[in-house]
Write a protein that holds these residues in place. Sequence first.
Motif, PDB file in Angstrom:
ATOM      1  N   MET A   1     -10.551   9.146   3.663  1.00  0.00           N
ATOM      2  CA  MET A   1     -11.916   9.603   3.937  1.00  0.00           C
ATOM      3  C   MET A   1     -12.888   8.442   4.141  1.00  0.00           C
ATOM      4  SD  MET A   1     -12.336  12.968   3.966  1.00  0.00           S
ATOM      5  CE  MET A   1     -13.815  13.592   3.186  1.00  0.00           C
TER       6      MET A   1
ATOM      7  N   PHE B   1       0.874  -1.183   0.000  1.00  0.00           N
ATOM      8  CA  PHE B   1       0.000   0.000   0.000  1.00  0.00           C
ATOM      9  C   PHE B   1       0.903   1.222   0.000  1.00  0.00           C
ATOM     10  CE2 PHE B   1      -3.965  -1.907   2.356  1.00  0.00           C
ATOM     11  CZ  PHE B   1      -4.198  -2.723   1.268  1.00  0.00           C
ATOM     12  N   ARG B   2       0.629   2.160  -0.880  1.00  0.00           N
ATOM     13  CA  ARG B   2       1.483   3.351  -0.987  1.00  0.00           C
ATOM     14  C   ARG B   2       0.779   4.578  -0.419  1.00  0.00           C
ATOM     15  NH1 ARG B   2       6.436   1.575  -2.341  1.00  0.00           N
ATOM     16  NH2 ARG B   2       6.546   0.485  -4.336  1.00  0.00           N
ATOM     17  N   ALA B   3       1.327   5.127   0.639  1.00  0.00           N
ATOM     18  CA  ALA B   3       0.838   6.399   1.184  1.00  0.00           C
ATOM     19  C   ALA B   3       1.900   6.911   2.140  1.00  0.00           C
ATOM     20  CB  ALA B   3      -0.484   6.226   1.912  1.00  0.00           C
TER      21      ALA B   3
ATOM     22  N   VAL C   1      -7.270   3.780   1.217  1.00  0.00           N
ATOM     23  CA  VAL C   1      -6.145   4.715   1.083  1.00  0.00           C
ATOM     24  C   VAL C   1      -5.252   4.286  -0.076  1.00  0.00           C
ATOM     25  CG1 VAL C   1      -4.076   5.599   2.223  1.00  0.00           C
ATOM     26  CG2 VAL C   1      -6.176   5.267   3.542  1.00  0.00           C
ATOM     27  N   ALA C   2      -5.007   2.967  -0.158  1.00  0.00           N
ATOM     28  CA  ALA C   2      -4.130   2.445  -1.202  1.00  0.00           C
ATOM     29  C   ALA C   2      -4.713   2.681  -2.583  1.00  0.00           C
ATOM     30  CB  ALA C   2      -3.902   0.952  -0.981  1.00  0.00           C
ATOM     31  N   ALA C   3      -6.040   2.561  -2.710  1.00  0.00           N
ATOM     32  CA  ALA C   3      -6.669   2.682  -4.021  1.00  0.00           C
ATOM     33  C   ALA C   3      -6.902   4.128  -4.416  1.00  0.00           C
ATOM     34  CB  ALA C   3      -8.013   1.950  -4.028  1.00  0.00           C
ATOM     35  N   CYS C   4      -7.078   4.999  -3.419  1.00  0.00           N
ATOM     36  CA  CYS C   4      -7.382   6.402  -3.708  1.00  0.00           C
ATOM     37  C   CYS C   4      -6.240   7.029  -4.479  1.00  0.00           C
ATOM     38  CB  CYS C   4      -7.618   7.175  -2.417  1.00  0.00           C
ATOM     39  SG  CYS C   4      -7.926   8.919  -2.698  1.00  0.00           S
ATOM     40  N   LYS C   5      -6.582   7.717  -5.568  1.00  0.00           N
ATOM     41  CA  LYS C   5      -5.551   8.385  -6.374  1.00  0.00           C
ATOM     42  C   LYS C   5      -4.865   9.476  -5.558  1.00  0.00           C
ATOM     43  CE  LYS C   5      -6.819   6.183 -10.156  1.00  0.00           C
ATOM     44  NZ  LYS C   5      -6.023   5.031 -10.604  1.00  0.00           N
ATOM     45  N   ASN C   6      -5.524   9.913  -4.488  1.00  0.00           N
ATOM     46  CA  ASN C   6      -4.987  11.000  -3.667  1.00  0.00           C
ATOM     47  C   ASN C   6      -4.468  10.511  -2.326  1.00  0.00           C
ATOM     48  OD1 ASN C   6      -6.220  12.494  -5.726  1.00  0.00           O
ATOM     49  ND2 ASN C   6      -8.095  12.695  -4.536  1.00  0.00           N
ATOM     50  N   GLY C   7      -4.475   9.206  -2.082  1.00  0.00           N
ATOM     51  CA  GLY C   7      -4.034   8.690  -0.796  1.00  0.00           C
ATOM     52  C   GLY C   7      -4.862   9.234   0.351  1.00  0.00           C
TER      53      GLY C   7
ATOM     54  N   PHE D   1      -2.698  12.210   5.186  1.00  0.00           N
ATOM     55  CA  PHE D   1      -3.517  11.607   4.126  1.00  0.00           C
ATOM     56  C   PHE D   1      -3.948  12.698   3.153  1.00  0.00           C
ATOM     57  CE2 PHE D   1      -4.228   8.509   7.593  1.00  0.00           C
ATOM     58  CZ  PHE D   1      -3.855   7.350   6.928  1.00  0.00           C
TER      59      PHE D   1
END
Lengths: 251, 253
Positions: free
Chosen positions: A177, A104-106, A168-174, A213
Amino acid sequence: MDFTLHIWRQDNNKSSGSFKTYRALDITPEMSFFEMIETVNEKLECNGAGDGRIALEYDCLEGICGTCSLVINGVAHGPNRGVTTCQLHMRSFNDGDHITIEPFRAKAFPVTKDLVVDRSAFDRIIQAGGYVSVNTGGAPDANALPIMRDVADRAMDAAECIGCGACVAACKNGSAMLFTSAKVSHLGALPQGAPERSKRVLKMVDQMDAEGFGSCTNQYECEAVCPKGISTKFIAQMNRDYMRASLSRED
Amino acid sequence: MFCLCTGDRKVFIYLQTGGTSNEWEHMSSPQSFFSSTIGKKVVMAVTGFLLIGFVVAHLVGNLQVFLGAEVFNAYAAFLKSIPGPLWIARIGLIVIFVLHLYNAFSLRKIISAARPVDYNKQATVQASAASRYMLHTGVVILLFVIVHLAHFTLGYLQPEHFSKTDALGQHDVYYMLVQGFLNPVYAGFYIFCIVMLGIHLSHGISSMFQTLGFCRPNVKNKLELAAKAIAAGITLGYISIPLAVIANVVTLS
């Protein structure tokens, strides 16, 4: 079945990582994704020298604990909808596939090692307000506090969140929410959580922002990968709660 | 953590219970509404809503070009005849536009910082292209607004067509418009930018409701459909003008 795996290897949160390629041979379709990686790990262990085992996290293997992570071919928890990585089986892939496996990238989820990330940012969001303050004592009588069926259902829909961090991982913005809104909405819907509803949303959003985030741009990628199918309607509800609570903020 | 409540004064005592890390050092302090990510989004939604209001009003004004030069020039003269309200609207628009831009870039900064290492393999499950390229379409719109103002409001581009007057002695805006769109470069640029605006709005209109928390799941699909329809209507409305000039429907004679 044989697969070629491109896996992210990173020693610790200080070092910079890179992709390494491994072959997973003689895999059966009914193997789970983790069994498949463990066959590679066994070989890596036998070889002794070299990269060592691929570090990864999983626990319950039935999709309820939220421990397993992995971004598989760019999708958190892999290609199937509504499941965690531990419920993904190799029959979902074709023989000879190349599979890219990343953590997971954030910024708020620093890589601990290889595919393992530190998700304690979620714990701190919960610590900030994801609780109800009640006097302890004997358990209350069943049905002592009647709750409307639709309210209970809505609270349960939000409470299904297992805090895996795929949103979080899937969100293009990390952005976190979806997670935060599920926790805010689940407690806010019930009478036990109502007294702290304003304070909760303010503190949890403050903590969410402080963790680094990103912000929401309503692309709904989170909803698509959520293993529990948490709806983005809870994000709308959190926005509403946050606006209302901000108007009467006291601290 | 123990909370000792004495009257209305609260005393917090932090106790370390095991472990070596100080779990409290990471806890946040209160932030203002407008510095929060949700607050910034709310500003985007509200300013976006007001800007859509302008876009629609401007479209209604522009479509009067189909009623002929006299009506169109009279409308332009009417706007000039009320400088008070006109300038209040202009200053209001500039403030709204700047707030929209400022928050967009401020949020982009937060978003860029939120994922320092990007994925090697990118995949998109359900996000629309419009939602993913909001900043890109937005920057095109910003450039368009600058060029558009320089062209039709300030007369820096094509000054030879800018200061004509019609038979009634009014500023001949109609002549300026037709001459502007007879130039294929300006017409092409205009159409391209309006399509970008339409794409921007197709996400922006429904996104606005979600951000402001007006999103019941059973109306969400209808709302998204309505947003696309409104965006398409606005786009077609604006594009119809240069197309009509090119097709000789709106002519100088």
